[in-house]
Write a protein that holds these residues in place. Structure first.
Motif, PDB file in Angstrom:
ATOM      1  N   GLY A 152      -5.005  15.339  -0.633  1.00  0.00           N
ATOM      2  CA  GLY A 152      -4.828  16.779  -0.491  1.00  0.00           C
ATOM      3  C   GLY A 152      -3.533  17.259  -1.095  1.00  0.00           C
ATOM      4  N   SER A 153      -3.262  18.523  -0.916  1.00  0.00           N
ATOM      5  CA  SER A 153      -2.053  19.120  -1.473  1.00  0.00           C
ATOM      6  C   SER A 153      -0.804  18.495  -0.865  1.00  0.00           C
ATOM      7  CB  SER A 153      -2.068  20.628  -1.188  1.00  0.00           C
ATOM      8  OG  SER A 153      -0.776  21.168  -1.304  1.00  0.00           O
ATOM      9  N   SER A 206      -0.978  12.763  -3.661  1.00  0.00           N
ATOM     10  CA  SER A 206      -1.277  14.159  -3.360  1.00  0.00           C
ATOM     11  C   SER A 206      -1.748  14.869  -4.630  1.00  0.00           C
ATOM     12  CB  SER A 206      -0.034  14.862  -2.797  1.00  0.00           C
ATOM     13  OG  SER A 206       1.028  14.799  -3.721  1.00  0.00           O
ATOM     14  N   ASP A 207      -2.538  15.900  -4.455  1.00  0.00           N
ATOM     15  CA  ASP A 207      -3.012  16.714  -5.574  1.00  0.00           C
ATOM     16  C   ASP A 207      -3.693  15.886  -6.655  1.00  0.00           C
ATOM     17  OD1 ASP A 207      -1.844  19.427  -4.802  1.00  0.00           O
ATOM     18  OD2 ASP A 207      -0.062  18.170  -4.762  1.00  0.00           O
ATOM     19  N   GLY A 208      -4.381  14.844  -6.228  1.00  0.00           N
ATOM     20  CA  GLY A 208      -5.033  13.968  -7.202  1.00  0.00           C
ATOM     21  C   GLY A 208      -6.058  14.690  -8.064  1.00  0.00           C
ATOM     22  N   ASP A 240      -5.878  17.413  -9.494  1.00  0.00           N
ATOM     23  CA  ASP A 240      -5.277  18.136 -10.626  1.00  0.00           C
ATOM     24  C   ASP A 240      -4.473  17.233 -11.554  1.00  0.00           C
ATOM     25  OD1 ASP A 240      -6.321  20.591  -9.917  1.00  0.00           O
ATOM     26  OD2 ASP A 240      -4.605  21.138  -8.680  1.00  0.00           O
ATOM     27  N   TRP A 241      -4.577  15.925 -11.362  1.00  0.00           N
ATOM     28  CA  TRP A 241      -3.797  14.999 -12.204  1.00  0.00           C
ATOM     29  C   TRP A 241      -4.074  15.248 -13.686  1.00  0.00           C
ATOM     30  CZ3 TRP A 241      -0.055  11.387 -11.107  1.00  0.00           C
ATOM     31  CH2 TRP A 241       0.276  10.479 -12.125  1.00  0.00           C
ATOM     32  N   ASP A 242      -5.341  15.365 -14.037  1.00  0.00           N
ATOM     33  CA  ASP A 242      -5.685  15.529 -15.457  1.00  0.00           C
ATOM     34  C   ASP A 242      -5.378  16.928 -15.982  1.00  0.00           C
ATOM     35  OD1 ASP A 242      -6.531  12.930 -15.639  1.00  0.00           O
ATOM     36  OD2 ASP A 242      -8.613  13.392 -15.194  1.00  0.00           O
ATOM     37  N   LYS A 243      -5.088  17.848 -15.083  1.00  0.00           N
ATOM     38  CA  LYS A 243      -4.726  19.206 -15.492  1.00  0.00           C
ATOM     39  C   LYS A 243      -3.250  19.297 -15.837  1.00  0.00           C
ATOM     40  CE  LYS A 243      -4.713  23.965 -13.665  1.00  0.00           C
ATOM     41  NZ  LYS A 243      -5.052  24.807 -12.487  1.00  0.00           N
ATOM     42  N   TRP A 244      -2.397  18.534 -15.114  1.00  0.00           N
ATOM     43  CA  TRP A 244      -0.955  18.669 -15.285  1.00  0.00           C
ATOM     44  C   TRP A 244      -0.286  17.431 -15.866  1.00  0.00           C
ATOM     45  CZ3 TRP A 244       0.551  23.437 -15.081  1.00  0.00           C
ATOM     46  CH2 TRP A 244      -0.106  24.344 -14.247  1.00  0.00           C
ATOM     47  N   VAL A 245      -0.771  16.243 -15.518  1.00  0.00           N
ATOM     48  CA  VAL A 245      -0.071  15.002 -15.907  1.00  0.00           C
ATOM     49  C   VAL A 245      -0.782  14.342 -17.079  1.00  0.00           C
ATOM     50  CG1 VAL A 245       0.879  12.818 -15.092  1.00  0.00           C
ATOM     51  CG2 VAL A 245       0.599  14.738 -13.477  1.00  0.00           C
ATOM     52  N   VAL A 246      -2.044  14.101 -16.967  1.00  0.00           N
ATOM     53  CA  VAL A 246      -2.927  13.539 -17.999  1.00  0.00           C
ATOM     54  C   VAL A 246      -2.678  12.046 -18.224  1.00  0.00           C
ATOM     55  CG1 VAL A 246      -3.804  13.736 -20.364  1.00  0.00           C
ATOM     56  CG2 VAL A 246      -3.014  15.810 -19.132  1.00  0.00           C
ATOM     57  N   ARG A 276       0.880  -1.177   0.000  1.00  0.00           N
ATOM     58  CA  ARG A 276       0.000   0.000   0.000  1.00  0.00           C
ATOM     59  C   ARG A 276       0.914   1.223   0.000  1.00  0.00           C
ATOM     60  NH1 ARG A 276      -5.131  -0.821   1.068  1.00  0.00           N
ATOM     61  NH2 ARG A 276      -5.462   1.228   1.995  1.00  0.00           N
ATOM     62  N   ILE A 277       0.949   1.902  -1.162  1.00  0.00           N
ATOM     63  CA  ILE A 277       1.897   3.004  -1.355  1.00  0.00           C
ATOM     64  C   ILE A 277       1.144   4.303  -1.591  1.00  0.00           C
ATOM     65  CG2 ILE A 277       3.831   3.873  -2.725  1.00  0.00           C
ATOM     66  CD1 ILE A 277       4.494   1.008  -3.473  1.00  0.00           C
ATOM     67  N   VAL A 278       1.603   5.349  -0.936  1.00  0.00           N
ATOM     68  CA  VAL A 278       1.109   6.708  -1.172  1.00  0.00           C
ATOM     69  C   VAL A 278       2.253   7.515  -1.766  1.00  0.00           C
ATOM     70  CG1 VAL A 278       0.412   8.856  -0.064  1.00  0.00           C
ATOM     71  CG2 VAL A 278      -0.672   6.697   0.608  1.00  0.00           C
ATOM     72  N   SER A 279       1.985   8.273  -2.805  1.00  0.00           N
ATOM     73  CA  SER A 279       3.006   9.115  -3.429  1.00  0.00           C
ATOM     74  C   SER A 279       2.670  10.592  -3.247  1.00  0.00           C
ATOM     75  CB  SER A 279       3.136   8.797  -4.925  1.00  0.00           C
ATOM     76  OG  SER A 279       4.075   9.685  -5.519  1.00  0.00           O
ATOM     77  N   LEU A 280       3.670  11.342  -2.843  1.00  0.00           N
ATOM     78  CA  LEU A 280       3.506  12.794  -2.721  1.00  0.00           C
ATOM     79  C   LEU A 280       4.118  13.520  -3.904  1.00  0.00           C
ATOM     80  CD1 LEU A 280       4.270  13.327   1.084  1.00  0.00           C
ATOM     81  CD2 LEU A 280       2.124  12.722  -0.041  1.00  0.00           C
ATOM     82  N   ASP A 281       4.375  12.788  -4.977  1.00  0.00           N
ATOM     83  CA  ASP A 281       5.000  13.376  -6.162  1.00  0.00           C
ATOM     84  C   ASP A 281       4.360  12.769  -7.401  1.00  0.00           C
ATOM     85  OD1 ASP A 281       7.586  14.838  -7.342  1.00  0.00           O
ATOM     86  OD2 ASP A 281       7.403  12.886  -8.334  1.00  0.00           O
ATOM     87  N   TYR A 282       3.987  13.623  -8.361  1.00  0.00           N
ATOM     88  CA  TYR A 282       3.340  13.138  -9.578  1.00  0.00           C
ATOM     89  C   TYR A 282       4.256  12.179 -10.363  1.00  0.00           C
ATOM     90  CZ  TYR A 282      -0.606  16.508  -9.595  1.00  0.00           C
ATOM     91  OH  TYR A 282      -1.754  17.216  -9.333  1.00  0.00           O
TER      92      TYR A 282
END
Length: 281
Positions: free
Chosen positions: A63-64, A41-43, A45-51, A18-24
């Protein structure tokens, strides 16, 4: 014998981690290693910046990255939290929740970002016992960059300057040692902005500084999201109209690509730029 002496993965275990990432970038790399994080984190906005790669809807937004919702994080009961030096202030609190794996990609001493991202991919894969998946992913990325290069060889490809508009007067422009510049080199395209930037790979400039680009054939590529008032204001700006990039066909706006990412983000960038230049050549 060498394989027998290889260090054991630090975080491998029986059953799914079970992994949590704080970096895209680390989150997208996890997906390429065949692991879906339980939280990022910042899930939102994933489709806004990473896609891409697409993040499964089941992944929880904690969250942020600057203001992690620790209540949600604790509920997720992670085995591992992935982080970067950028978030070192939170290390003590994160370490009270789970094991923390800290990977360096953007640091003053890291050098070219794509090389650092490749090294971080191998380290992440080794720590998770996913070396085979890591090497297969990197081989796919090499083949992808090679194909982009092949598609542009022999075409009249101009040098390109790469920007994100902050507003109608300022932009981030990308150059060495950043991820975008490294990916450009990898596919054989010249960066029209030759000045070295900070270790993140960008500098913030006034729009008028684009006049320092001397090559008359250079093209300007901007990435979404572009603030909605930027293009109307530029159209009315005498300063902008004096720049060669104001001429028809000299400015292109591409969908989002994450400049602060890793290998997946370099691939998305390379694909978008190759598609554009192939169409225009």
């Amino acid at each position: 014998m060498a394989a027998m002496l290889a260090p054991a993965p630090s975080f491998a275990q029986q059953g799914p981690l079970r992994i949590v990432s704080l970096d895209y970038g680390l989150a997208s790399t996890l997906l390429s290693l065949g692991i879906t994080p339980v939280g990022i984190s910042d899930g939102a906005d994933w489709d806004k910046w990473v896609v891409e790669p697409a993040m499964p809807k089941s992944v929880v937004d904690i969250g942020s990255s600057y203001e992690v919702n620790f209540e949600i994080l604790l509920e997720l009961k992670p085995d591992i939290i992935l982080t970067t030096p950028y978030l070192d202030d939170m290390l003590p609190k994160l370490q009270s929740v789970a094991k923390v794996l800290r990977l360096e990609i953007f640091t003053p001493d890291s050098g070219p970002v794509l090389s650092s991202a490749i090294a971080a991919t191998r380290k992440l894969a080794a720590e998770l016992g996913r070396e085979t998946e890591g090497e297969e992913f990197l081989a796919r990325s090499d083949a992808f960059f090679d194909d982009c290069h092949r598609r542009l060889v022999g075409r009249q490809v101009p040098p390109v300057a790469l920007v994100s508009f902050m507003d109608a007067r300022h932009a981030r422009i990308y150059s060495a040692p950043g991820l975008f510049d490294n990916a450009l080199q990898r596919i054989g395209v010249r960066n029209a902005w030759t000045q070295q930037s900070n270790y993140w790979g960008f500098e913030t400039i006034g729009i008028e500084e684009l006049s320092r680009i001397a090559d008359p054939d250079a093209r300007l590529i901007a990435f979404e999201p572009v603030p909605p008032d930027v293009m109307p204001k530029l159209a009315d700006s005498p300063l902008w109209r004096e720049l060669p990039f104001a001429k028809p066909g000299h400015l292109s706006i591409l969908p989002p690509a994450l400049m602060f990412g890793m290998v997946n983000e370099a691939m998305r960038f390379a694909g978008l730029v190759t598609d554009l230049l192939e169409q225009q050549a």
